[in-house]
Motif scaffolding. Structure first.
Motif, PDB file in Angstrom:
ATOM      1  N   GLY A  22      82.826  21.862  -8.792  1.00  0.00           N
ATOM      2  CA  GLY A  22      83.337  20.906  -8.765  1.00  0.00           C
ATOM      3  C   GLY A  22      81.477  20.249  -9.025  1.00  0.00           C
ATOM      4  O   GLY A  22      80.512  20.589  -8.687  1.00  0.00           O
ATOM      5  N   ASN A  23      80.971  19.704 -10.145  1.00  0.00           N
ATOM      6  CA  ASN A  23      79.995  19.107 -10.406  1.00  0.00           C
ATOM      7  C   ASN A  23      80.080  17.338 -10.757  1.00  0.00           C
ATOM      8  O   ASN A  23      81.308  16.917 -11.401  1.00  0.00           O
ATOM      9  CB  ASN A  23      78.972  20.091 -11.010  1.00  0.00           C
ATOM     10  N   THR A  24      79.086  16.554 -10.382  1.00  0.00           N
ATOM     11  CA  THR A  24      78.972  15.110 -10.832  1.00  0.00           C
ATOM     12  C   THR A  24      77.534  14.537 -10.918  1.00  0.00           C
ATOM     13  O   THR A  24      76.612  15.236 -10.445  1.00  0.00           O
ATOM     14  CB  THR A  24      79.438  13.867  -9.186  1.00  0.00           C
ATOM     15  N   SER A  27      82.153  13.658 -13.395  1.00  0.00           N
ATOM     16  CA  SER A  27      82.456  14.408 -13.092  1.00  0.00           C
ATOM     17  C   SER A  27      83.841  15.373 -13.330  1.00  0.00           C
ATOM     18  O   SER A  27      84.600  15.006 -13.928  1.00  0.00           O
ATOM     19  CB  SER A  27      83.393  13.700 -11.429  1.00  0.00           C
ATOM     20  N   VAL A  28      83.518  17.063 -12.941  1.00  0.00           N
ATOM     21  CA  VAL A  28      84.400  17.696 -13.949  1.00  0.00           C
ATOM     22  C   VAL A  28      84.594  18.890 -12.319  1.00  0.00           C
ATOM     23  O   VAL A  28      84.098  18.981 -11.462  1.00  0.00           O
ATOM     24  CB  VAL A  28      83.172  18.681 -14.619  1.00  0.00           C
ATOM     25  N   ASN A  29      85.796  19.554 -12.337  1.00  0.00           N
ATOM     26  CA  ASN A  29      86.217  20.366 -11.444  1.00  0.00           C
ATOM     27  C   ASN A  29      86.856  21.453 -12.637  1.00  0.00           C
ATOM     28  O   ASN A  29      87.790  21.388 -13.547  1.00  0.00           O
ATOM     29  CB  ASN A  29      87.069  19.735 -10.167  1.00  0.00           C
ATOM     30  N   ALA A  30      86.548  23.218 -11.700  1.00  0.00           N
ATOM     31  CA  ALA A  30      87.786  24.040 -12.702  1.00  0.00           C
ATOM     32  C   ALA A  30      87.987  24.425 -11.036  1.00  0.00           C
ATOM     33  O   ALA A  30      87.646  24.366 -10.706  1.00  0.00           O
ATOM     34  CB  ALA A  30      86.884  24.580 -13.526  1.00  0.00           C
ATOM     35  N   SER A  31      89.362  25.053 -11.430  1.00  0.00           N
ATOM     36  CA  SER A  31      89.682  26.363 -10.208  1.00  0.00           C
ATOM     37  C   SER A  31      90.194  27.189 -11.122  1.00  0.00           C
ATOM     38  O   SER A  31      91.546  26.980 -12.201  1.00  0.00           O
ATOM     39  CB  SER A  31      90.823  25.120  -9.574  1.00  0.00           C
ATOM     40  N   LYS A  49      76.182  15.374  -7.241  1.00  0.00           N
ATOM     41  CA  LYS A  49      76.591  16.404  -5.763  1.00  0.00           C
ATOM     42  C   LYS A  49      77.591  18.265  -7.044  1.00  0.00           C
ATOM     43  O   LYS A  49      77.815  17.429  -7.438  1.00  0.00           O
ATOM     44  CB  LYS A  49      77.817  16.417  -4.473  1.00  0.00           C
ATOM     45  N   THR A  50      77.584  19.326  -6.101  1.00  0.00           N
ATOM     46  CA  THR A  50      78.435  20.871  -6.207  1.00  0.00           C
ATOM     47  C   THR A  50      79.074  20.689  -4.904  1.00  0.00           C
ATOM     48  O   THR A  50      78.770  20.501  -4.206  1.00  0.00           O
ATOM     49  CB  THR A  50      77.361  21.292  -6.780  1.00  0.00           C
ATOM     50  N   ASP A  51      80.516  20.888  -5.633  1.00  0.00           N
ATOM     51  CA  ASP A  51      81.553  21.094  -4.364  1.00  0.00           C
ATOM     52  C   ASP A  51      82.010  22.408  -4.748  1.00  0.00           C
ATOM     53  O   ASP A  51      82.382  22.904  -6.361  1.00  0.00           O
ATOM     54  CB  ASP A  51      82.953  20.357  -4.830  1.00  0.00           C
TER      55      ASP A  51
END
Length: 351
Positions: free
Chosen positions: A244-246, A255-259, A231-233
């Protein structure tokens, strides 16, 4: 006597015909049967519990519209209002309760110190939809009973204790710097995004001796073990955003996430008590790698955050105020390995 006997038979027949069967099956969100769920008609004594296949069946003398209720610990109550004759072969699907864990722990002693006895379990969606939290798990937890709202600090103050007395753990490894550093009179934020965690357990009551250094409370952040889908958030805020992406391949997943957050537009719209030279700005990124073993799991978690701002603070002795600037970079990482050896032994280690 013949007349009396005939009337008795007719009465028994009418009584037996008046009994309606209520039946069906209870499953959860993963289509797994739920054993031991309570199923009953509200306001009556008619009901039963589900068997190992999640099925139930009972008789009722009700003949009109009734309210069918199904309940089980850890799930939201299922309520359906319908004609009793339409409740044959009902499929009840439970949804997991994400607000609180209502567990009861019995110990052989005078002190109850269970992690779940007074804990609140919060899902990532609850955090980002909490008004005023701005996607920060610390801000969302401050709305729970037992915490003290301190707008000039922003850290977790629980039951009268200071922020340092609340210990934070990620995958059972302690985090010594969970908050972004700021100057006085400016609330801080947590360093970590809620989207990489399966659930956040926050204890405002007793907790076990495993967390003996904690004086006020314990905050447990557990990363997702096995993601069920790729998924992509996307996260969009008035002061920033995130993505974010898994990805899943075989027994591995990442899973990675950036803000990114910038309070410049907010400072322009809303009058501030402090004079900012450079508005608060932060960027952060996180990643989790998982490898599923036959009887265990290996996880590697890493996070980096950077923040920058400068401000002129008022001072009674200095007319122009005191200039204060802060740039901060922080890296955190942990490795977690757990393996079940047999039915009685389990090995778990972290770095």
């Amino acid at each position: 006597m013949k007349t009396l006997f005939l009337l008795l038979i007719m009465t028994l027949s009418i009584s037996s015909l008046a009994q309606t069967i209520v039946s069906g099956q209870v499953i959860d969100e993963k289509n797994t049967p739920v054993l031991g769920a309570n199923v009953y008609l509200k306001g009556t004594y008619d009901g039963t519990t589900t068997d190992i296949d999640g099925k139930f069946s009972f008789e009722t003398a009700e003949t009109s519209t009734v309210t069918l209720v199904a309940s089980f610990i850890g799930y939201e109550d299922y309520i359906q209002q319908s004609d009793v004759r339409e409740l044959n072969g009902v499929e009840i699907r439970f949804r997991e309760s994400v607000n609180s864990l209502n567990s009861v722990i019995l110990n052989a002693g005078t002190l109850s110190a269970g992690d779940s006895s007074k804990a609140s379990a919060i899902k990532p969606l609850d955090i980002v939809t909490t008004a005023g939290a701005v996607g920060d798990f610390v801000g969302a937890l401050q709305t729970l009973p037992g915490t003290s709202a301190n707008p000039d600090d922003g850290r977790l103050f629980v039951r009268g204790g200071s922020g340092e007395e609340t210990q934070v753990f990620i995958d059972n490894s302690r985090v010594f710097r969970p908050f972004v550093p700021v100057t006085g009179n400016i609330p801080t934020r947590g360093r970590f995004s809620p989207f990489l965690f399966d659930g956040i357990s926050f204890s405002t009551g007793g907790y076990s001796a495993e967390y003996g250094d904690a004086l006020s409370s314990v905050l447990l952040l557990n990363t997702t073990d096995i993601p069920t889908e790729e998924k992509t958030d996307l996260q969009i805020m008035s002061v920033g955003g995130g993505v974010g992406n898994t990805q899943i391949w075989g027994k591995n997943s990442v899973s990675v996430n950036a803000s990114y957050i910038n309070l410049g537009p907010y400072n322009q719209l809303i009058p501030q008590n402090n004079q900012f030279e450079d508005p608060y700005e932060s960027i952060s990124g996180e990643a989790v790698y998982r490898h599923q073993l036959e009887k265990g799991m290996f996880k590697a978690y890493s996070a980096y955050s950077y923040s920058n701002f400068s401000i002129l603070q008022e001072d009674i002795n200095i007319e122009d105020g005191i200039f204060f600037g802060l740039k901060n970079g922080n890296y955190y990482g942990n490795l977690n390995y757990e393996q079940r050896l047999n039915n009685d032994w389990k090995m778990e280690t972290g770095l």
